[in-house]
Design an enzyme around this catalytic site. Sequence first.
Site, PDB file in Angstrom:
ATOM      1  N   ASP A  52      -0.642  -1.891  -1.766  1.00 57.77           N
ATOM      2  CA  ASP A  52      -0.211  -0.293  -2.092  1.00 57.77           C
ATOM      3  C   ASP A  52      -2.087  -0.328  -1.666  1.00 57.77           C
ATOM      4  OD1 ASP A  52      -1.670  -0.861  -3.944  1.00 57.77           O
ATOM      5  OD2 ASP A  52      -0.063   0.572  -5.135  1.00 57.77           O
ATOM      6  N   GLU A  53      -2.479  -0.461  -1.632  1.00 58.82           N
ATOM      7  CA  GLU A  53      -4.400  -0.224  -1.350  1.00 58.82           C
ATOM      8  C   GLU A  53      -4.719  -0.875  -0.176  1.00 58.82           C
ATOM      9  OE1 GLU A  53      -7.236   0.088  -4.118  1.00 58.82           O
ATOM     10  OE2 GLU A  53      -5.993  -0.828  -5.351  1.00 58.82           O
ATOM     11  N   ASP A  71      -4.505   4.557  -0.623  1.00 60.94           N
ATOM     12  CA  ASP A  71      -3.817   4.406  -1.835  1.00 60.94           C
ATOM     13  C   ASP A  71      -2.310   4.607  -1.472  1.00 60.94           C
ATOM     14  OD1 ASP A  71      -3.440   3.383  -4.094  1.00 60.94           O
ATOM     15  OD2 ASP A  71      -4.636   3.421  -4.917  1.00 60.94           O
TER      16      ASP A  71
END
Length: 393
Positions: free
Chosen positions: A103-104, A13
């Site tokens: 984003d993860e 993350d």
Amino acid sequence: MFVPPEGSILHADLDAFYASVEQRDDPRLRGRPVIVGAGVVLAASYEAKAYGVRTAMPGGQARRLCPHAVVVPPRMSVYAQASKAVFRVFEQTTPLVEGLSIDEAFLDVGGLLRVAGPPREIAVRLRRAVAEHVGLPITVGVARTKFLAKVASAVAKPDGLLVVPPDGELAFLHPLPVERLWGVGQVTARKLRERRGRRTRQDADDRDARPVVGSARARSGVRRRSAPGVRVGRRRRSIGAQRALGRRRREHDELSAILAGLVDRVARRLRAGHRVCRTVTLRLRFDDFSRATRSHTLVEPTAHTEIILAAARGLLVAAAPMIAHDGLTLIGVALSNLDSDDAIQLALPFDQHGTAALDVAVDAVRDRFGTAAVRRAALLRHGEGLVVPLMPD
DNA sequence: TCTGGGGTCCTAGGACCC
DNA sequence: TCTGGGGTCCTAGGACCC
């Protein structure tokens, strides 16, 4: 139940993603509080978070909390590029990558012990690779399940690495406030406290590692999210666009024009993704922040702007009394029931009852794509013939 | 302080079919 | 004439996440 010997799921993350990209690209922002987004906070650097600034906070409140913060407008295309670069690093680590958002992602490194070493070492190298190749800080949680890995990375933030060993799961979860559990938000946490006076995982359940939270809804959500197995190649299930309207009253014609713009945007994205949709949803929000949706499901899937717009306008007309009564502050369109656009067009005329044509269509699908394809095919009327969209397994 | 824009998943009721 | 049980699809709402 099968229990893997050790945790091999990584949850990676990026930290304060948008703000970190801004600090990466402008050295003057490094070490300073940075807020991305003016109307509402899209991302805050950790220097800004130290002042209490949070994602989704109204911009005015954020500036009051941290007057010397640098506020920058979002640069979405740059973030998308950075995301792609990070996902390339993920995919060089393991083919088993399940993206959760820009984003993860979850990474399953269970089969890599011989070639790449234990999960902790892989996680160390992954963090270093993202820093070197993309220039961004990333936190990694390592555990036996996706759920635990996700919670671990949240606890380890920022720029951290946390391994939850299988025999340390209870000790890890017990002291955490219930909100730290993935899927437990404000509402569920409040219900838990009201009902049971329970504040931590230890209070919630002392007996075993099952995440016990208040409602059946939360339980099933947690169960689903904890489901082992990283799912590769998940496709988007809906495409939406919306626009805040402010408090000013809008006439129907103006709303209709705004709606046309929104539909144009989502329909373009639909076509760019080689998808078709069948359900069109109109989203409304009112000045008391209540929400309403109205949806319509088409008989045939489509990616045509005009067809989607006609459906959306129909929904807007149907919602007109509601809009007239309450102040509308947001309007949005979402497309769902998505499919690939590679439907086969079969020019098969209907007979009097349509049945003969159906049989012929089923035979044609079987001939061209095999028996399994028949199960995955939906046969839909299309004018005088049939359309056969093939669903992926 | 008056709140953006993009998503996912679950539940429940009603219509409809067998 | 009234009845059961099971299944799918659609619609609407809501919680949650980034």
